[in-house]
Design a protein around this motif. Structure first.
Motif, PDB file in Angstrom:
ATOM      1  N   UNK A   1      88.440 -53.744 -44.526  1.00 21.45           N
ATOM      2  CA  UNK A   1      88.774 -52.531 -43.810  1.00 21.45           C
ATOM      3  C   UNK A   1      87.908 -52.440 -42.569  1.00 21.45           C
ATOM      4  N   UNK A   2      88.528 -52.149 -41.449  1.00 19.33           N
ATOM      5  CA  UNK A   2      87.799 -51.942 -40.205  1.00 19.33           C
ATOM      6  C   UNK A   2      87.726 -50.458 -39.912  1.00 19.33           C
ATOM      7  N   UNK A   3      86.564 -50.039 -39.476  1.00 18.86           N
ATOM      8  CA  UNK A   3      86.357 -48.660 -39.079  1.00 18.86           C
ATOM      9  C   UNK A   3      85.940 -48.688 -37.612  1.00 18.86           C
ATOM     10  N   UNK A   4      86.553 -47.852 -36.787  1.00 15.52           N
ATOM     11  CA  UNK A   4      86.256 -47.842 -35.352  1.00 15.52           C
ATOM     12  C   UNK A   4      86.239 -46.417 -34.848  1.00 15.52           C
ATOM     13  N   UNK A   5      85.281 -46.113 -33.997  1.00 17.84           N
ATOM     14  CA  UNK A   5      85.222 -44.831 -33.300  1.00 17.84           C
ATOM     15  C   UNK A   5      84.945 -45.137 -31.857  1.00 17.84           C
ATOM     16  N   UNK A   6      85.490 -44.371 -30.963  1.00 20.80           N
ATOM     17  CA  UNK A   6      85.211 -44.599 -29.560  1.00 20.80           C
ATOM     18  C   UNK A   6      85.259 -43.325 -28.749  1.00 20.80           C
ATOM     19  N   UNK A   7      84.413 -43.270 -27.738  1.00 18.98           N
ATOM     20  CA  UNK A   7      84.368 -42.163 -26.789  1.00 18.98           C
ATOM     21  C   UNK A   7      84.419 -42.763 -25.394  1.00 18.98           C
ATOM     22  N   UNK A   8      85.145 -42.118 -24.490  1.00 18.68           N
ATOM     23  CA  UNK A   8      85.310 -42.686 -23.158  1.00 18.68           C
ATOM     24  C   UNK A   8      85.475 -41.571 -22.134  1.00 18.68           C
ATOM     25  N   UNK A   9      84.961 -41.793 -20.928  1.00 18.96           N
ATOM     26  CA  UNK A   9      85.120 -40.836 -19.837  1.00 18.96           C
ATOM     27  C   UNK A   9      84.228 -39.627 -19.996  1.00 18.96           C
ATOM     28  N   UNK A  10      84.075 -38.857 -18.917  1.00 24.24           N
ATOM     29  CA  UNK A  10      83.215 -37.685 -18.922  1.00 24.24           C
ATOM     30  C   UNK A  10      83.915 -36.502 -18.273  1.00 24.24           C
ATOM     31  N   UNK A  11      83.803 -35.326 -18.890  1.00 23.70           N
ATOM     32  CA  UNK A  11      84.315 -34.103 -18.287  1.00 23.70           C
ATOM     33  C   UNK A  11      83.423 -33.728 -17.099  1.00 23.70           C
ATOM     34  N   UNK A  12      82.116 -33.727 -17.313  1.00 25.54           N
ATOM     35  CA  UNK A  12      81.142 -33.468 -16.253  1.00 25.54           C
ATOM     36  C   UNK A  12      80.232 -34.693 -16.177  1.00 25.54           C
ATOM     37  N   UNK A  13      80.530 -35.634 -15.292  1.00 30.22           N
ATOM     38  CA  UNK A  13      79.811 -36.911 -15.302  1.00 30.22           C
ATOM     39  C   UNK A  13      78.419 -36.904 -14.659  1.00 30.22           C
ATOM     40  N   UNK A 124      66.091 -37.955 -11.421  1.00 26.27           N
ATOM     41  CA  UNK A 124      67.157 -38.591 -10.652  1.00 26.27           C
ATOM     42  C   UNK A 124      68.503 -38.027 -11.122  1.00 26.27           C
ATOM     43  N   UNK A 125      69.417 -37.858 -10.187  1.00 27.68           N
ATOM     44  CA  UNK A 125      70.785 -37.481 -10.542  1.00 27.68           C
ATOM     45  C   UNK A 125      71.566 -38.759 -10.815  1.00 27.68           C
ATOM     46  N   UNK A 126      72.206 -38.823 -11.974  1.00 30.49           N
ATOM     47  CA  UNK A 126      73.015 -39.981 -12.354  1.00 30.49           C
ATOM     48  C   UNK A 126      74.436 -39.487 -12.626  1.00 30.49           C
ATOM     49  N   UNK A 127      75.406 -40.161 -12.039  1.00 27.68           N
ATOM     50  CA  UNK A 127      76.810 -39.848 -12.287  1.00 27.68           C
ATOM     51  C   UNK A 127      77.463 -41.031 -12.966  1.00 27.68           C
ATOM     52  N   UNK A 128      78.110 -40.782 -14.102  1.00 27.00           N
ATOM     53  CA  UNK A 128      78.863 -41.822 -14.797  1.00 27.00           C
ATOM     54  C   UNK A 128      80.263 -41.889 -14.191  1.00 27.00           C
ATOM     55  N   UNK A 129      80.562 -42.943 -13.460  1.00 27.64           N
ATOM     56  CA  UNK A 129      81.901 -43.105 -12.889  1.00 27.64           C
ATOM     57  C   UNK A 129      82.843 -43.749 -13.909  1.00 27.64           C
ATOM     58  N   UNK A 130      82.292 -44.425 -14.887  1.00 30.55           N
ATOM     59  CA  UNK A 130      83.039 -44.965 -16.025  1.00 30.55           C
ATOM     60  C   UNK A 130      82.053 -45.064 -17.181  1.00 30.55           C
ATOM     61  N   UNK A 131      82.534 -44.781 -18.396  1.00 28.31           N
ATOM     62  CA  UNK A 131      81.642 -44.823 -19.557  1.00 28.31           C
ATOM     63  C   UNK A 131      82.461 -45.031 -20.819  1.00 28.31           C
ATOM     64  N   UNK A 132      81.907 -45.812 -21.747  1.00 23.44           N
ATOM     65  CA  UNK A 132      82.537 -46.008 -23.054  1.00 23.44           C
ATOM     66  C   UNK A 132      81.446 -46.248 -24.090  1.00 23.44           C
ATOM     67  N   UNK A 133      81.570 -45.588 -25.233  1.00 26.63           N
ATOM     68  CA  UNK A 133      80.631 -45.708 -26.349  1.00 26.63           C
ATOM     69  C   UNK A 133      81.462 -45.828 -27.609  1.00 26.63           C
TER      70      UNK A 133
END
Length: 141
Positions: A1-13, A124-133
């Motif tokens: 059995x494979x278990x996978x969770x993923x989160x992607x993108x930011x509402x406020x990056x 420092x101000x950091x903006x995530x222009x793309x993100x995946x966890x």
């Protein structure tokens, strides 16, 4: 059995990052196989005891600077209040964008909650222009 969770993108990056770790939150997309994730808090709860592989990828932008800075991305176990892994990203002076990616393995118990955190060597101000966890099972026990 494979278990996978993923989160992607930011509402406020945009994150105003300091030397104090802060949670990476408010993801826009989720992917769930066998379990659920919390996009608002950025938390992934593991459903079974076992070994898991964590993946994190991000494209970031930030203001230029006359000095080198370091951004730290932490894989944080909220249940055990422990940092499992820290990725150090050195940012050269005058740079305004970069990217990072890493994978890490953890052996965990069912119910443990994980999230990503960010901090830096200087403010420092950091903006995530793309993100995946995401976290996927390697071996369920």
């Amino acid at each position: 059995q494979t278990v996978l969770w993923g989160l992607k993108g930011q509402i406020t990056p945009l994150y105003n990052v300091t030397t104090t770790p802060q949670d990476i939150v408010d993801y826009t997309l989720t992917r769930e196989v066998v379990t659920t994730v919390n996009a608002t808090t950025g938390e992934i709860t593991l459903p079974n005891d076992g070994d898991y592989r964590v993946h994190f990828t991000a494209d970031i932008t930030f203001p230029t600077s006359t000095s080198t800075r370091t951004v730290y991305i932490e894989l944080y176990d909220a249940t055990g209040a422990a940092i499992h892994f820290t990725y150090n990203k050195n940012i050269p002076r005058d740079a305004t964008e970069d990217s990072l990616s890493f994978s890490w393995t953890v052996n965990e118990l069912a119910g443990n909650v994980h999230k990503m955190r960010i901090k830096s060597s200087i403010a420092i101000d950091v903006t995530f222009t793309a993100i995946a966890f995401d976290i996927e099972s390697i071996s369920i026990t």
